[in-house]
Scaffold this motif. Sequence first.
Motif, PDB file in Angstrom:
ATOM      1  N   ASP A 124       0.820  -1.209   0.000  1.00  0.00           N
ATOM      2  CA  ASP A 124       0.000   0.000   0.000  1.00  0.00           C
ATOM      3  C   ASP A 124       0.856   1.263   0.000  1.00  0.00           C
ATOM      4  OD1 ASP A 124      -2.364  -1.390  -0.057  1.00  0.00           O
ATOM      5  OD2 ASP A 124      -2.726  -1.279   2.101  1.00  0.00           O
ATOM      6  N   ALA A 125       1.979   1.220   0.693  1.00  0.00           N
ATOM      7  CA  ALA A 125       2.849   2.406   0.749  1.00  0.00           C
ATOM      8  C   ALA A 125       3.338   2.772  -0.641  1.00  0.00           C
ATOM      9  CB  ALA A 125       4.025   2.145   1.689  1.00  0.00           C
ATOM     10  N   SER A 126       3.818   1.776  -1.369  1.00  0.00           N
ATOM     11  CA  SER A 126       4.310   2.015  -2.724  1.00  0.00           C
ATOM     12  C   SER A 126       3.177   2.425  -3.659  1.00  0.00           C
ATOM     13  CB  SER A 126       4.996   0.754  -3.263  1.00  0.00           C
ATOM     14  OG  SER A 126       5.444   0.946  -4.579  1.00  0.00           O
ATOM     15  N   ASP A 127       2.032   1.759  -3.531  1.00  0.00           N
ATOM     16  CA  ASP A 127       0.904   2.019  -4.438  1.00  0.00           C
ATOM     17  C   ASP A 127       0.362   3.434  -4.292  1.00  0.00           C
ATOM     18  OD1 ASP A 127       1.102  -0.517  -5.442  1.00  0.00           O
ATOM     19  OD2 ASP A 127      -0.557  -1.345  -4.259  1.00  0.00           O
ATOM     20  N   VAL A 128       0.221   3.900  -3.054  1.00  0.00           N
ATOM     21  CA  VAL A 128      -0.383   5.226  -2.866  1.00  0.00           C
ATOM     22  C   VAL A 128       0.568   6.323  -3.326  1.00  0.00           C
ATOM     23  CG1 VAL A 128       0.368   5.644  -0.469  1.00  0.00           C
ATOM     24  CG2 VAL A 128      -1.790   6.626  -1.304  1.00  0.00           C
ATOM     25  N   VAL A 129       1.872   6.118  -3.149  1.00  0.00           N
ATOM     26  CA  VAL A 129       2.838   7.106  -3.632  1.00  0.00           C
ATOM     27  C   VAL A 129       2.819   7.143  -5.163  1.00  0.00           C
ATOM     28  CG1 VAL A 129       5.300   7.663  -3.789  1.00  0.00           C
ATOM     29  CG2 VAL A 129       4.317   6.990  -1.592  1.00  0.00           C
ATOM     30  N   LEU A 130       2.809   5.978  -5.780  1.00  0.00           N
ATOM     31  CA  LEU A 130       2.832   5.906  -7.243  1.00  0.00           C
ATOM     32  C   LEU A 130       1.540   6.444  -7.856  1.00  0.00           C
ATOM     33  CD1 LEU A 130       4.254   4.992  -9.818  1.00  0.00           C
ATOM     34  CD2 LEU A 130       3.223   2.726  -9.504  1.00  0.00           C
ATOM     35  N   GLN A 131       0.400   6.032  -7.295  1.00  0.00           N
ATOM     36  CA  GLN A 131      -0.879   6.411  -7.901  1.00  0.00           C
ATOM     37  C   GLN A 131      -1.240   7.892  -7.705  1.00  0.00           C
ATOM     38  OE1 GLN A 131      -4.192   3.704  -7.347  1.00  0.00           O
ATOM     39  NE2 GLN A 131      -2.815   1.946  -7.154  1.00  0.00           N
ATOM     40  N   SER A 132      -0.611   8.524  -6.753  1.00  0.00           N
ATOM     41  CA  SER A 132      -0.896   9.947  -6.529  1.00  0.00           C
ATOM     42  C   SER A 132       0.059  10.864  -7.285  1.00  0.00           C
ATOM     43  CB  SER A 132      -0.817  10.269  -5.034  1.00  0.00           C
ATOM     44  OG  SER A 132       0.499  10.054  -4.546  1.00  0.00           O
ATOM     45  N   ARG A 133       1.129  10.311  -7.829  1.00  0.00           N
ATOM     46  CA  ARG A 133       2.175  11.138  -8.434  1.00  0.00           C
ATOM     47  C   ARG A 133       1.641  12.013  -9.564  1.00  0.00           C
ATOM     48  NH1 ARG A 133       7.006   7.943 -10.956  1.00  0.00           N
ATOM     49  NH2 ARG A 133       5.455   7.606 -12.599  1.00  0.00           N
ATOM     50  N   ASP A 134       0.979  11.422 -10.552  1.00  0.00           N
ATOM     51  CA  ASP A 134       0.492  12.208 -11.690  1.00  0.00           C
ATOM     52  C   ASP A 134      -0.523  13.257 -11.259  1.00  0.00           C
ATOM     53  OD1 ASP A 134       2.121  10.818 -13.398  1.00  0.00           O
ATOM     54  OD2 ASP A 134       0.541   9.575 -14.262  1.00  0.00           O
ATOM     55  N   ILE A 135      -1.351  12.916 -10.295  1.00  0.00           N
ATOM     56  CA  ILE A 135      -2.369  13.867  -9.837  1.00  0.00           C
ATOM     57  C   ILE A 135      -1.700  15.085  -9.229  1.00  0.00           C
ATOM     58  CG2 ILE A 135      -4.410  14.182  -8.394  1.00  0.00           C
ATOM     59  CD1 ILE A 135      -4.656  11.100  -8.314  1.00  0.00           C
ATOM     60  N   ILE A 136      -0.734  14.853  -8.350  1.00  0.00           N
ATOM     61  CA  ILE A 136      -0.054  15.949  -7.660  1.00  0.00           C
ATOM     62  C   ILE A 136       0.680  16.853  -8.647  1.00  0.00           C
ATOM     63  CG2 ILE A 136       1.875  16.477  -6.106  1.00  0.00           C
ATOM     64  CD1 ILE A 136       0.950  14.062  -4.412  1.00  0.00           C
ATOM     65  N   PHE A 137       1.430  16.253  -9.552  1.00  0.00           N
ATOM     66  CA  PHE A 137       2.235  17.075 -10.454  1.00  0.00           C
ATOM     67  C   PHE A 137       1.403  17.693 -11.581  1.00  0.00           C
ATOM     68  CE2 PHE A 137       5.377  14.627  -8.152  1.00  0.00           C
ATOM     69  CZ  PHE A 137       6.263  15.641  -7.806  1.00  0.00           C
ATOM     70  N   ASN A 138       0.280  17.072 -11.915  1.00  0.00           N
ATOM     71  CA  ASN A 138      -0.662  17.721 -12.826  1.00  0.00           C
ATOM     72  C   ASN A 138      -1.244  18.979 -12.183  1.00  0.00           C
ATOM     73  OD1 ASN A 138      -0.282  15.718 -14.700  1.00  0.00           O
ATOM     74  ND2 ASN A 138      -2.312  14.831 -14.535  1.00  0.00           N
ATOM     75  N   CYS A 139      -1.611  18.865 -10.919  1.00  0.00           N
ATOM     76  CA  CYS A 139      -2.163  20.022 -10.204  1.00  0.00           C
ATOM     77  C   CYS A 139      -1.139  21.149 -10.133  1.00  0.00           C
ATOM     78  CB  CYS A 139      -2.596  19.617  -8.796  1.00  0.00           C
ATOM     79  SG  CYS A 139      -4.115  18.634  -8.724  1.00  0.00           S
ATOM     80  N   ASN A 140       0.098  20.790  -9.880  1.00  0.00           N
ATOM     81  CA  ASN A 140       1.142  21.808  -9.837  1.00  0.00           C
ATOM     82  C   ASN A 140       1.298  22.488 -11.198  1.00  0.00           C
ATOM     83  OD1 ASN A 140       3.629  23.091  -8.542  1.00  0.00           O
ATOM     84  ND2 ASN A 140       4.511  22.097 -10.319  1.00  0.00           N
ATOM     85  N   LEU A 141       1.236  21.708 -12.260  1.00  0.00           N
ATOM     86  CA  LEU A 141       1.352  22.270 -13.603  1.00  0.00           C
ATOM     87  C   LEU A 141       0.181  23.199 -13.907  1.00  0.00           C
ATOM     88  CD1 LEU A 141       2.790  22.396 -16.335  1.00  0.00           C
ATOM     89  CD2 LEU A 141       1.557  20.312 -17.002  1.00  0.00           C
ATOM     90  N   LEU A 142      -1.025  22.785 -13.550  1.00  0.00           N
ATOM     91  CA  LEU A 142      -2.211  23.586 -13.828  1.00  0.00           C
ATOM     92  C   LEU A 142      -2.209  24.908 -13.059  1.00  0.00           C
ATOM     93  CD1 LEU A 142      -4.864  20.733 -13.732  1.00  0.00           C
ATOM     94  CD2 LEU A 142      -4.293  22.107 -15.754  1.00  0.00           C
ATOM     95  N   ILE A 143      -1.797  24.856 -11.800  1.00  0.00           N
ATOM     96  CA  ILE A 143      -1.898  26.046 -10.948  1.00  0.00           C
ATOM     97  C   ILE A 143      -0.655  26.930 -11.041  1.00  0.00           C
ATOM     98  CG2 ILE A 143      -2.098  26.845  -8.553  1.00  0.00           C
ATOM     99  CD1 ILE A 143      -3.826  24.361  -8.015  1.00  0.00           C
ATOM    100  N   ASN A 144       0.519  26.303 -11.019  1.00  0.00           N
ATOM    101  CA  ASN A 144       1.769  27.078 -11.031  1.00  0.00           C
ATOM    102  C   ASN A 144       2.410  27.169 -12.413  1.00  0.00           C
ATOM    103  OD1 ASN A 144       1.873  27.803  -8.301  1.00  0.00           O
ATOM    104  ND2 ASN A 144       2.746  25.837  -7.723  1.00  0.00           N
ATOM    105  N   ASN A 145       1.862  26.408 -13.364  1.00  0.00           N
ATOM    106  CA  ASN A 145       2.445  26.356 -14.706  1.00  0.00           C
ATOM    107  C   ASN A 145       3.943  26.057 -14.627  1.00  0.00           C
ATOM    108  OD1 ASN A 145       2.523  26.403 -17.478  1.00  0.00           O
ATOM    109  ND2 ASN A 145       2.529  28.625 -17.665  1.00  0.00           N
ATOM    110  N   SER A 146       4.291  25.097 -13.776  1.00  0.00           N
ATOM    111  CA  SER A 146       5.687  24.695 -13.623  1.00  0.00           C
ATOM    112  C   SER A 146       5.748  23.184 -13.500  1.00  0.00           C
ATOM    113  CB  SER A 146       6.317  25.353 -12.390  1.00  0.00           C
ATOM    114  OG  SER A 146       5.716  24.860 -11.198  1.00  0.00           O
ATOM    115  N   SER A 147       6.905  22.632 -13.804  1.00  0.00           N
ATOM    116  CA  SER A 147       7.072  21.188 -13.742  1.00  0.00           C
ATOM    117  C   SER A 147       8.427  20.840 -13.153  1.00  0.00           C
ATOM    118  CB  SER A 147       6.927  20.561 -15.138  1.00  0.00           C
ATOM    119  OG  SER A 147       7.876  21.122 -16.028  1.00  0.00           O
ATOM    120  N   TYR A 148       8.626  19.565 -12.867  1.00  0.00           N
ATOM    121  CA  TYR A 148       9.858  19.077 -12.252  1.00  0.00           C
ATOM    122  C   TYR A 148      10.471  17.988 -13.116  1.00  0.00           C
ATOM    123  CZ  TYR A 148       8.342  21.379  -7.913  1.00  0.00           C
ATOM    124  OH  TYR A 148       7.943  22.298  -6.979  1.00  0.00           O
ATOM    125  N   ASP A 149      11.777  17.865 -13.033  1.00  0.00           N
ATOM    126  CA  ASP A 149      12.475  16.754 -13.667  1.00  0.00           C
ATOM    127  C   ASP A 149      12.373  15.565 -12.707  1.00  0.00           C
ATOM    128  OD1 ASP A 149      14.133  14.923 -14.832  1.00  0.00           O
ATOM    129  OD2 ASP A 149      15.905  16.211 -14.904  1.00  0.00           O
TER     130      ASP A 149
END
Length: 243
Positions: free
Chosen positions: A196-221
């Motif tokens: 569960d630890a690995s799954d929740v980190v992996l499954q939330s990754r795109d959501i979190i960084f999509n939100c950052n892109l939408l709101i801050n218009n920035s991304s990470y390597d």
Amino acid sequence: MSMKKKVEKFAFVITEIVNGYFVADQKLALLLPLLEDKELFGVWDGTAGVSGVEALRLTLYMAILSDMRALLFDNDKRAASLEQVVEALKNEHFVKVIRKRFCKPSGVKVLGHDDDEEMRQFVEEQVQDQQIKDAEETFDRLLPQTIQLFDKLKASKLASRVSDARSKMISHKEIRTVDGQRALYNPTDFGLKWGDASDVVLQSRDIIFNCNLLINNSSYDLDSFLGGHKKAASSFWGVAKNA
């Protein structure tokens, strides 16, 4: 709160969530070898240190689930959680403001038409118009996709297990007695899974960084950031394996 202040607030909130995610991923990088590398865990077989390794494994696991639960699903209005961010992304007035900012063209300077100002200006306007069009298409695709991903995760059995982790595990003492011997609780004792630890980190990754892109218009390597966590963990545990 004015809409401008609200956008500033959530720009800060999603940045804090991103930082919290990186911390959780660092912990996961340290945890996974203790779950997957039998050779590593075997270093302590037959020694008093095995109980310490088991305690460390459980502590990392519980910390990751606790961190991710707070980052994702804390519904306190004062919390920096994805729940609050996605709720804002469902507000049409909020979306209108961040979409305008997201689709703002970058400054364009066309070279090679110094002798024809009209042509240079025309080309620059064409480039900017295309930039705006591409940004609008990206935003309009990413916004509903991100909300859908979050709603799907929130409704999942994984999210239910993670949300219940605090009441099921953290409220218990870590030590129990089995056949007269002290033993650590195991996630399976509470209907949880080590994965569960690995799954929740992996499954939330795109959501979190999509939100950052939408709101801050920035991304990470992410390959660099997350790969760095794995390298650090490999170096850390390599000392134990090679001792």
